[in-house]
Write an enzyme that holds these catalytic residues in place. Structure first.
Site, PDB file in Angstrom:
ATOM      1  N   CYS A   1       0.821  -1.213   0.000  1.00  0.00           N
ATOM      2  CA  CYS A   1       0.000   0.000   0.000  1.00  0.00           C
ATOM      3  C   CYS A   1       0.861   1.272   0.000  1.00  0.00           C
ATOM      4  O   CYS A   1       1.456   1.585  -1.017  1.00  0.00           O
ATOM      5  CB  CYS A   1      -0.995  -0.048   1.160  1.00  0.00           C
ATOM      6  SG  CYS A   1      -2.452   0.955   0.805  1.00  0.00           S
TER       7      CYS A   1
ATOM      8  N   HIS B   1      -3.555  -5.075   0.238  1.00  0.00           N
ATOM      9  CA  HIS B   1      -3.060  -5.648   1.503  1.00  0.00           C
ATOM     10  C   HIS B   1      -3.112  -7.177   1.478  1.00  0.00           C
ATOM     11  O   HIS B   1      -4.049  -7.774   2.006  1.00  0.00           O
ATOM     12  CB  HIS B   1      -3.889  -5.120   2.672  1.00  0.00           C
ATOM     13  CG  HIS B   1      -3.692  -3.661   2.915  1.00  0.00           C
ATOM     14  ND1 HIS B   1      -2.679  -3.167   3.710  1.00  0.00           N
ATOM     15  CD2 HIS B   1      -4.361  -2.585   2.432  1.00  0.00           C
ATOM     16  CE1 HIS B   1      -2.739  -1.845   3.719  1.00  0.00           C
ATOM     17  NE2 HIS B   1      -3.750  -1.470   2.955  1.00  0.00           N
TER      18      HIS B   1
ATOM     19  N   GLU C   1      -1.597  -9.127   3.235  1.00  0.00           N
ATOM     20  CA  GLU C   1      -1.449  -9.684   4.598  1.00  0.00           C
ATOM     21  C   GLU C   1      -2.780 -10.120   5.198  1.00  0.00           C
ATOM     22  O   GLU C   1      -2.805 -10.875   6.166  1.00  0.00           O
ATOM     23  CB  GLU C   1      -0.746  -8.675   5.518  1.00  0.00           C
ATOM     24  CG  GLU C   1      -1.527  -7.426   5.891  1.00  0.00           C
ATOM     25  CD  GLU C   1      -1.334  -6.262   4.929  1.00  0.00           C
ATOM     26  OE1 GLU C   1      -0.988  -6.498   3.750  1.00  0.00           O
ATOM     27  OE2 GLU C   1      -1.548  -5.107   5.354  1.00  0.00           O
TER      28      GLU C   1
HETATM   29  N1  GLN Z   1      -2.087   6.794   2.710  1.00  0.00           N
HETATM   30  C1  GLN Z   1      -2.168   6.038   1.503  1.00  0.00           C
HETATM   31  C2  GLN Z   1      -3.499   6.175   0.813  1.00  0.00           C
HETATM   32  O1  GLN Z   1      -4.455   6.583   1.404  1.00  0.00           O
HETATM   33  C3  GLN Z   1      -1.852   4.566   1.753  1.00  0.00           C
HETATM   34  C4  GLN Z   1      -2.879   3.883   2.588  1.00  0.00           C
HETATM   35  C5  GLN Z   1      -2.401   2.595   3.203  1.00  0.00           C
HETATM   36  O2  GLN Z   1      -1.197   2.303   3.242  1.00  0.00           O
HETATM   37  N2  GLN Z   1      -3.305   1.807   3.719  1.00  0.00           N
HETATM   38  O3  GLN Z   1      -3.623   5.867  -0.338  1.00  0.00           O
END
Ligand code: GLN
Length: 536
Positions: free
Chosen positions: A382, A508, A510
């Site tokens: 992410c 994600h 994970e």
């Molecule tokens: N802050 C980033 C976004 O909003 C990444 C979000 C995250 O890592 N969950 O896109």
């Protein structure tokens, strides 16, 4: 007829109620029952999505896009139960629903009270979860500690459940602590007696006590607990600290916890011994052949729970590769001060997790540069993926001012920018791009090799995305855009050629790894890290 198990906790928090509930789920599932797990959280936030990770730990995202408590991660890792938006309810949601109904006039002029209106709403949510899952047995974990003011309505709802369903269809499990007092050289049952007393005040007599303890419980102690707490001796279950959390179902199974539950429910089932779990998960976790150190470079490394699913996924990948994965948790702000080399020269792999806000970002970017230039296996998740793209744009494509508009609104090169659908959104809660989306993977890429298929589905939680205007330039310089969300052409996976393992994803992974089925991205990350060498 659905059966219900309510799990409460006593004496102190952090006893591992989530793991205990998931483990009960595991042993019952192994007996052939379909199970579902629900978490009731007594806080007033509608969901944990707006909470700081230091307050709450990780926010676990379900396929259907709910931002939920991290215990749901344990439920999915231990069992085959699928969590959904019905699997987690909070005080905030319960009151929100009741108050909205009151404003609509649905209560026809009645006085709205905790009993029965709030408790009915809690029970309805549990029943809805049961219905949606079609489970034979629903395990409902009540957050907090018995005796807390805020969990009272939930415990009261649990009490009423037995009246509604009948004695044999609802069961109460209480998780408690039996402390060892060093100066006296003894373990003490008094806190447990008091905690059970608190439950009885509300009208719940626990059927099973799970006793967290540092020292073994003698027969005599079990008898004492049984007598004072009014619980059958065989239902006093000993739960010592385990070397791996995946041992807990076996510890319960060895004490016939499944039999005690099924006897209460008057259910019969095939017998099982959890042989596969024992052999393929626990034995492998306890007796690894190799050891490697992997760095996790983030902002919340001080809190064990903040990257819960990531640590677990690395652990699963270790189990798959017969390897003990040692985590080197590095604060990305320390890298800003001391340089990447100082902290990362002794690791075999580097992972940069997700996150929000500018603090620590430059340290993450320096970390990724270090991994790329030194051929150290790298996995970005992410925000970790967004930083990987920024790093590449700055240091390989000459775009010195490349940035995300999350950190610099007027960046000259907004490599990462707000998703189109996010423009104009003002409310912070539940408004990100959330939940499962499909992704198509290009042939001949590392991602395709890792996943072994073209179509995948992964869970998301973000507002920003890769800016496709820069795709041609970055491609020319060697970045591979290997996975996209076809409908909107959003970039989901990036990688770098001529590197042992450099892959970063907007989603994600994970949230979908299991101890007996490591997620392919983590599995191959550890495999690649092993090739770098066992440096510790
Ligand atoms: N802050 C980033 C976004 O909003 C990444 C979000 C995250 O890592 N969950 O896109």
């Amino acid at each position: 007829m659905t059966k219900y198990i309510f799990t409460t906790g006593g004496v102190i928090s952090s006893l591992g109620k989530g793991i205990a509930s998931a483990s009960i789920g595991k042993i019952l599932e192994s007996r052939g029952f379909k199970i579902a797990l629900v978490k009731l959280d007594p806080y007033i936030n509608v969901d944990p999505g707006t909470m700081n990770p230091f307050q709450h730990g990780e926010v676990y995202v379900t396929d259907d896009g709910a931002e939920t408590d991290l215990d749901l991660g344990h439920y999915e890792r231990f069992t085959d139960a699928k969590t959904t938006k019905f699997s987690n309810a909070t005080t905030g949601q319960v009151y929100n629903a009741v108050i909205s109904r009151e404003r609509r006039g649905d209560y026809l002029g009645k006085t709205i009270q905790v009993i029965p209106h709030i408790t009915n709403e809690i029970k309805d949510r549990v029943k809805k979860a049961a219905h949606a899952s079609g489970a034979d047995i629903v395990i409902v974990e009540i957050g907090g500690t018995v005796g807390d003011i805020e969990s009272l309505p939930f415990v009261e709802a649990a009490r009423q459940f037995r009246i509604d369903t009948g004695y044999h269809d609802t069961l109460y499990v209480h998780l408690t602590l039996i402390p060892f007092v060093k100066s006296a050289g003894e373990i003490k049952t008094k806190p447990t007696q008091h905690s059970v007393g608190k439950l009885r005040e509300i009208g719940i007599q626990p059927d099973i006590l799970i006793c967290r303890t540092e020292k073994p419980l003698s027969d005599e102690i079990k008898e004492k607990i049984s007598l004072f707490c009014n619980v059958k001796k065989e239902a006093v279950i000993e739960a010592p600290d385990a070397e791996t959390i995946y041992q807990v179902p076996l510890i319960f199974k060895d004490q016939h916890l499944d039999k005690i539950v099924l006897d209460h429910f008057q259910m019969r089932a095939k017998t099982t011994d959890l042989k596969d779990w024992r052999k393929k998960v626990v034995e492998k976790a306890l007796h690894p052949k190799h050891r490697i150190t992997v760095a996790v470079v983030g902002k919340y490394i001080g809190l064990q729970d903040a990257y819960k699913s990531i640590y677990e996924s690395l652990h699963h990948a270790g189990i798959h590769n017969d390897t003990k994965v040692i985590f080197k948790k590095v604060d990305s702000e320390d890298i800003e001060k001391g340089g990447a080399d100082k902290f990362l020269s002794d690791v075999s792999g580097i992972l940069v997790p997700g996150g929000f806000g500018y603090r620590g970002i430059e340290g993450k970017i320096a970390t990724i540069r270090y991994a790329r230039e030194n051929n150290i296996p790298f996995l970005g998740l992410c925000l970790g993926m967004q930083c990987a793209v920024i790093e590449f744009a700055r240091n390989k494509c000459g775009l010195k001012d490349a940035n995300s508009t999350e950190f610099k609104l007027k960046a000259k090169h907004p490599i990462i920018s707000l998703l189109e659908e996010q423009r104009g959104i003002k409310d912070m809660g539940g408004t990100m791009r959330l939940g499962a989306y499909p992704c198509k993977i290009k042939k001949g890429t590392l991602a395709r090799k890792v996943y072994g298929k073209e179509r995948i589905s992964e869970r998301h939680r973000h507002r920003y995305e890769f800016n496709n205007k820069y795709r041609a330039l970055l491609t020319k310089k060697g970045m591979v855009f290997s996975g996209t969300y076809p409908e909107k052409n959003l970039i989901e996976i990036v990688e770098i050629k001529d590197h042992p393992y450099f892959i970063a994803v907007q989603y994600h992974p994970e949230f979908k790894s299991k101890p007996d089925k490591a997620h392919p991205l983590f599995r191959d990350f550890i495999k690649a890290s092993l090739k770098v060498g066992a440096l510790l």
